[in-house]
Design a protein around this motif. Sequence first.
Motif, PDB file in Angstrom:
ATOM      1  N   SER A  66       0.913   7.052  -6.619  1.00 48.63           N
ATOM      2  CA  SER A  66      -0.188   7.987  -6.921  1.00 48.63           C
ATOM      3  C   SER A  66       0.111   9.403  -6.465  1.00 48.63           C
ATOM      4  CB  SER A  66      -1.498   7.568  -6.249  1.00 48.63           C
ATOM      5  OG  SER A  66      -1.603   6.200  -6.110  1.00 48.63           O
ATOM      6  N   HIS A  67       0.863   9.565  -5.374  1.00 46.89           N
ATOM      7  CA  HIS A  67       1.016  10.905  -4.798  1.00 46.89           C
ATOM      8  C   HIS A  67       2.390  11.531  -5.032  1.00 46.89           C
ATOM      9  CE1 HIS A  67      -2.831  10.912  -2.618  1.00 46.89           C
ATOM     10  NE2 HIS A  67      -2.635   9.610  -2.519  1.00 46.89           N
ATOM     11  N   SER A  68       3.434  10.737  -5.188  1.00 42.67           N
ATOM     12  CA  SER A  68       4.755  11.347  -5.337  1.00 42.67           C
ATOM     13  C   SER A  68       4.916  11.833  -6.766  1.00 42.67           C
ATOM     14  CB  SER A  68       5.872  10.367  -4.980  1.00 42.67           C
ATOM     15  OG  SER A  68       6.404   9.776  -6.140  1.00 42.67           O
ATOM     16  N   LEU A 117      -4.486  11.086 -25.647  1.00 38.87           N
ATOM     17  CA  LEU A 117      -3.331  11.979 -25.790  1.00 38.87           C
ATOM     18  C   LEU A 117      -3.317  13.069 -24.714  1.00 38.87           C
ATOM     19  CD1 LEU A 117      -3.093  12.426 -29.675  1.00 38.87           C
ATOM     20  CD2 LEU A 117      -1.596  11.075 -28.179  1.00 38.87           C
ATOM     21  N   GLN A 118      -4.450  13.288 -24.056  1.00 37.21           N
ATOM     22  CA  GLN A 118      -4.504  14.293 -22.990  1.00 37.21           C
ATOM     23  C   GLN A 118      -4.067  13.713 -21.647  1.00 37.21           C
ATOM     24  OE1 GLN A 118      -4.890  17.164 -24.369  1.00 37.21           O
ATOM     25  NE2 GLN A 118      -5.284  15.936 -26.203  1.00 37.21           N
ATOM     26  N   LEU A 119      -3.975  12.381 -21.550  1.00 39.68           N
ATOM     27  CA  LEU A 119      -3.814  11.750 -20.230  1.00 39.68           C
ATOM     28  C   LEU A 119      -2.351  11.447 -19.923  1.00 39.68           C
ATOM     29  CD1 LEU A 119      -6.959   9.443 -20.453  1.00 39.68           C
ATOM     30  CD2 LEU A 119      -6.753  11.716 -19.419  1.00 39.68           C
ATOM     31  N   ASP A 120      -1.544  12.509 -19.828  1.00 40.06           N
ATOM     32  CA  ASP A 120      -0.112  12.305 -19.581  1.00 40.06           C
ATOM     33  C   ASP A 120       0.168  11.808 -18.167  1.00 40.06           C
ATOM     34  OD1 ASP A 120      -0.935  14.877 -18.753  1.00 40.06           O
ATOM     35  OD2 ASP A 120       1.124  15.556 -18.661  1.00 40.06           O
ATOM     36  N   GLN A 121      -0.824  11.830 -17.300  1.00 43.80           N
ATOM     37  CA  GLN A 121      -0.599  11.241 -15.974  1.00 43.80           C
ATOM     38  C   GLN A 121      -0.576   9.716 -16.031  1.00 43.80           C
ATOM     39  OE1 GLN A 121      -3.452  12.571 -17.121  1.00 43.80           O
ATOM     40  NE2 GLN A 121      -5.108  12.442 -15.640  1.00 43.80           N
ATOM     41  N   TYR A 122      -1.113   9.138 -17.097  1.00 40.73           N
ATOM     42  CA  TYR A 122      -1.168   7.678 -17.211  1.00 40.73           C
ATOM     43  C   TYR A 122      -0.290   7.137 -18.352  1.00 40.73           C
ATOM     44  CZ  TYR A 122      -5.350   8.226 -14.321  1.00 40.73           C
ATOM     45  OH  TYR A 122      -6.220   8.552 -13.320  1.00 40.73           O
ATOM     46  N   ARG A 165      -6.091   4.518 -17.107  1.00 39.66           N
ATOM     47  CA  ARG A 165      -5.802   4.235 -15.697  1.00 39.66           C
ATOM     48  C   ARG A 165      -5.598   2.737 -15.483  1.00 39.66           C
ATOM     49  NH1 ARG A 165      -9.834   6.919 -11.801  1.00 39.66           N
ATOM     50  NH2 ARG A 165     -11.148   5.453 -12.936  1.00 39.66           N
ATOM     51  N   ALA A 166      -6.416   1.932 -16.165  1.00 42.04           N
ATOM     52  CA  ALA A 166      -6.268   0.479 -16.056  1.00 42.04           C
ATOM     53  C   ALA A 166      -4.892   0.052 -16.563  1.00 42.04           C
ATOM     54  CB  ALA A 166      -7.368  -0.214 -16.851  1.00 42.04           C
ATOM     55  N   ALA A 167      -4.435   0.692 -17.635  1.00 44.95           N
ATOM     56  CA  ALA A 167      -3.109   0.360 -18.177  1.00 44.95           C
ATOM     57  C   ALA A 167      -2.030   0.711 -17.161  1.00 44.95           C
ATOM     58  CB  ALA A 167      -2.878   1.106 -19.493  1.00 44.95           C
ATOM     59  N   LYS A 168      -2.132   1.886 -16.558  1.00 43.11           N
ATOM     60  CA  LYS A 168      -1.119   2.304 -15.582  1.00 43.11           C
ATOM     61  C   LYS A 168      -1.127   1.365 -14.370  1.00 43.11           C
ATOM     62  CE  LYS A 168       1.842   5.712 -14.759  1.00 43.11           C
ATOM     63  NZ  LYS A 168       2.843   6.078 -15.740  1.00 43.11           N
ATOM     64  N   ASN A 169      -2.326   1.031 -13.905  1.00 40.87           N
ATOM     65  CA  ASN A 169      -2.401   0.097 -12.775  1.00 40.87           C
ATOM     66  C   ASN A 169      -1.776  -1.250 -13.133  1.00 40.87           C
ATOM     67  OD1 ASN A 169      -3.648   1.948 -11.137  1.00 40.87           O
ATOM     68  ND2 ASN A 169      -5.724   1.216 -11.536  1.00 40.87           N
ATOM     69  N   ALA A 170      -2.083  -1.720 -14.326  1.00 44.17           N
ATOM     70  CA  ALA A 170      -1.532  -3.008 -14.771  1.00 44.17           C
ATOM     71  C   ALA A 170      -0.015  -2.930 -14.828  1.00 44.17           C
ATOM     72  CB  ALA A 170      -2.106  -3.385 -16.137  1.00 44.17           C
ATOM     73  N   PHE A 171       0.501  -1.818 -15.354  1.00 42.72           N
ATOM     74  CA  PHE A 171       1.950  -1.635 -15.421  1.00 42.72           C
ATOM     75  C   PHE A 171       2.557  -1.691 -14.020  1.00 42.72           C
ATOM     76  CE2 PHE A 171       5.350   1.556 -14.812  1.00 42.72           C
ATOM     77  CZ  PHE A 171       6.380   0.852 -15.418  1.00 42.72           C
ATOM     78  N   GLN A 172       1.959  -0.945 -13.099  1.00 41.88           N
ATOM     79  CA  GLN A 172       2.561  -0.865 -11.766  1.00 41.88           C
ATOM     80  C   GLN A 172       2.482  -2.200 -11.022  1.00 41.88           C
ATOM     81  OE1 GLN A 172       0.756   2.721 -10.189  1.00 41.88           O
ATOM     82  NE2 GLN A 172       2.310   4.017 -11.145  1.00 41.88           N
ATOM     83  N   GLU A 173       1.339  -2.877 -11.158  1.00 44.44           N
ATOM     84  CA  GLU A 173       1.228  -4.200 -10.517  1.00 44.44           C
ATOM     85  C   GLU A 173       2.294  -5.159 -11.043  1.00 44.44           C
ATOM     86  OE1 GLU A 173      -2.645  -6.146 -10.696  1.00 44.44           O
ATOM     87  OE2 GLU A 173      -3.557  -4.144 -10.559  1.00 44.44           O
ATOM     88  N   ALA A 174       2.559  -5.053 -12.340  1.00 43.51           N
ATOM     89  CA  ALA A 174       3.446  -6.021 -12.973  1.00 43.51           C
ATOM     90  C   ALA A 174       4.923  -5.771 -12.662  1.00 43.51           C
ATOM     91  CB  ALA A 174       3.227  -6.009 -14.490  1.00 43.51           C
ATOM     92  N   SER A 183       0.840  -1.209   0.000  1.00 43.66           N
ATOM     93  CA  SER A 183       0.000   0.000   0.000  1.00 43.66           C
ATOM     94  C   SER A 183       0.871   1.253   0.000  1.00 43.66           C
ATOM     95  CB  SER A 183      -0.974  -0.011   1.173  1.00 43.66           C
ATOM     96  OG  SER A 183      -0.279  -0.244   2.375  1.00 43.66           O
ATOM     97  N   ALA A 184       2.050   1.174   0.607  1.00 40.73           N
ATOM     98  CA  ALA A 184       2.963   2.326   0.560  1.00 40.73           C
ATOM     99  C   ALA A 184       3.417   2.593  -0.882  1.00 40.73           C
ATOM    100  CB  ALA A 184       4.170   2.074   1.459  1.00 40.73           C
ATOM    101  N   ILE A 185       3.732   1.525  -1.608  1.00 37.52           N
ATOM    102  CA  ILE A 185       4.148   1.681  -3.009  1.00 37.52           C
ATOM    103  C   ILE A 185       3.022   2.311  -3.829  1.00 37.52           C
ATOM    104  CG2 ILE A 185       4.698   0.392  -5.125  1.00 37.52           C
ATOM    105  CD1 ILE A 185       6.229  -1.616  -3.326  1.00 37.52           C
ATOM    106  N   GLN A 186       1.808   1.794  -3.646  1.00 37.48           N
ATOM    107  CA  GLN A 186       0.660   2.358  -4.368  1.00 37.48           C
ATOM    108  C   GLN A 186       0.487   3.834  -4.042  1.00 37.48           C
ATOM    109  OE1 GLN A 186      -2.999   0.262  -3.771  1.00 37.48           O
ATOM    110  NE2 GLN A 186      -2.571  -1.218  -5.397  1.00 37.48           N
ATOM    111  N   PHE A 187       0.617   4.149  -2.743  1.00 37.06           N
ATOM    112  CA  PHE A 187       0.445   5.535  -2.307  1.00 37.06           C
ATOM    113  C   PHE A 187       1.508   6.435  -2.946  1.00 37.06           C
ATOM    114  CE2 PHE A 187       1.198   9.125   0.483  1.00 37.06           C
ATOM    115  CZ  PHE A 187      -0.081   9.558   0.785  1.00 37.06           C
TER     116      PHE A 187
END
Lengths: 457, 457
Positions: free
Chosen positions: A349-351, B195-200, B11-20, A342-346
Amino acid sequence: MSSFNAHDIARAAKNAFQEAQLIPSSERVEALHQIREALEASKAEILLANEDDLKAAEYEVRAGNMSATLLKRLDLNRGDKWDSMLQGILDVAALPDPTGNVSYASELDEDLELYRVACPIGVLLVIFEARPEVVVNIASLAIKSGNAAILKGGKESNRTTTMLAKAISAGLSKTSIPELYIQAIQTRAEVSSLLQLDQYIDLVIPRGSNSLVKNIQNNTRIPVMGHADGLCSVFIDEHADVTKAIRVVLDSKIDYPAACNASENLILHEAVVQTVWPPVAKALLDANVKLLCDPPSLNAIKHLLPTPSNYESLVSPSEPSAYDTEHLDLILSVIVLPSVGSAIQFINSHSSHHTDSIITESEAVASIFCRGVDSAGTFVNASTRFADGFRYGFGTEVGISTGRIHARGPVGLDGLVTYKYMMRSKAPSGHVVGEFGTGKKQYKHKHLSATAVPFLQ
Amino acid sequence: MSSFNAHDIARAAKNAFQEAQLIPSSERVEALHQIREALEASKAEILLANEDDLKAAEYEVRAGNMSATLLKRLDLNRGDKWDSMLQGILDVAALPDPTGNVSYASELDEDLELYRVACPIGVLLVIFEARPEVVVNIASLAIKSGNAAILKGGKESNRTTTMLAKAISAGLSKTSIPELYIQAIQTRAEVSSLLQLDQYIDLVIPRGSNSLVKNIQNNTRIPVMGHADGLCSVFIDEHADVTKAIRVVLDSKIDYPAACNASENLILHEAVVQTVWPPVAKALLDANVKLLCDPPSLNAIKHLLPTPSNYESLVSPSEPSAYDTEHLDLILSVIVLPSVGSAIQFINSHSSHHTDSIITESEAVASIFCRGVDSAGTFVNASTRFADGFRYGFGTEVGISTGRIHARGPVGLDGLVTYKYMMRSKAPSGHVVGEFGTGKKQYKHKHLSATAVPFLQ
């Protein structure tokens, strides 16, 4: 300024870059020495221009339009700033040449060799704050790496910048590098026009506020290298050593709170809330750090609050926005989370993907943290303040990139080069692809251990 | 499509990336094998969807709205395309892991180590033409390099793309990699929103026309890696060997005229106009290449024109615009220039910085050309057609970049990774920057020869 001017400036920069490609790198080092001498020779007039900038700035400070900090940064004659600016030129001159190195070499066929060789990027447009010594610093880095540059400093330093740029051109004129290799511009309107000229300008490096960087990214096709924010975190894991936690959290926060690599968020594993956290909190409060706490972290240090009395004024409940705020001050946002996951997720998302540190004795958890945290720097039991080009051993830095492309984290001379491929056939009749294929020649792709391209002179 | 959808997808892509990020690279290889099996298992329904795409396309070809070439590219059951698509997955699986390698390691202090380690970029948005096998090719590269990807193929292949993406997800579902790691989208409106979603989204890779690439660059803050044009040149130097000149010019032009690495401009040193040029021209004319000539090059081959008669129809005077045109056909623009210096200037102004070749026996001139020409590839006595990821030995390529930042020229798996810095203190009380400075500890900056980060598990 009209866009016609911008066009001339940009084209002159590109021409200067291209002409300089055939000049040996020893001449670039010579140019740095000449520039140092030209600056020394023009010291009186440069400092006079600087005094004019300072007078205008003092007026603005009195009128409440400028901060005293900005005024201090403008002063080129303050302390050893002049001398260390000149020493910086020699330091850059002495760094290893970032161009010419081969990072991939392969024999594709007998007598057909391929080399991937580091080379300058082209024309840089660098936009920075009103700190006149940065003109010299960036010019040195650009010349050392073989890039032409167009420089725009904060408008408050325009008079000084003009004189510095004049001395730099005078230094260049004593070498075979074109005088227009380094140019200074003065206005935002010129920057806006230059941002449209992607046929001439190859990289924009904005140093400054988040809004400056975003604004530039929104208004150009040219690649932008910069950092938007510095929102760093420290995570105290359940396997944390209390001494390391205190030292690293304290240094990350108080060593230089206004720096982008100072920590803004402290994440506590729930297992340490009653153990490691209270002494860490006490050390922070003793250093006059304001703590914005979530309920569990606040509850755990309530017993510290009555004495001494000033502690109470330093601790308050956090708003949700606290964890997305770059305080740049003696303020730390604190949150308790149940696991390293959960720290990594946090953090993700926030850093701001700059630098984040974990305090842990567990190698397994350290590994999870360093892989899982998607930041330019992931540290174990070390202060986030180490994220810096000088500390990393690059000699100096152009800036810190929170982007992921090309260069990430502190950017040294390596970040100012790209590469090109060079291929040579030594075969008696040259090489053509029609000779290869099914039933014909096959590619060898044999690794060559080369550090430089053998036929470059 | 609403921007809400695009937001969810990104967002789903970014989450998938981070989980992986915590999944070992061996699992990514396993995923490629599973995807291959899932595709084989769904072959019938994928080819059925492909038939529907083909029927719709045939209708468009008959109505004159689509070229027959495009139709051919759509057909996934043509020749060995299906099998080679599946083999391509295994080829990518067998390539070396591009992540985890250490490119810089330094001991900053006793027990304080810094590592720069290759890691995936994040979420890729890849936009490509209506060639369904590219879906599988790009998905393989993304998975192998640890990046999540959102794929948009040409709309003519939408039915096939949907079924391929379904099979890819089915393959991923048998592994610990999230199913949404690879997603396919269908519409340009979705691309615009993404193209607007540079956060993801971290990198956009457009493959296609110059106007597609420029349009994307104009409408996003996200870095874009692609190539705008392929305008390559061959320069026949005064020291050219005639056999090499004939072979290399011919291969560069006729081996595959529609490719981006085919040559469009031929530059002749004025010293070879009466010597090397006529036999080169004859070889080109014999191969049915149309020559657009400036007056000196035209005059020099006038004696060839009367016989055989078709030569005459193949040679015409050039318009100035000819030298800025990517013919992509059996057409070559020819110009005479007085020196290698003027040839370099001409190439830097007219070529697309893709690949340019010199024919010369002089090592000094070759060196000048390779340094002075500001292109991703500078070749000596070799065809421009060698500029290709497979020929360079990268196994495969994502595309060819004519940008200068991050990756240049043919981009293999190496171009899909970036790096991060990892730092570890093993000191008994961790490391803080406050310990260093004048009169305190000094940085060691001692090179460490590490190929992997020792504490990563």
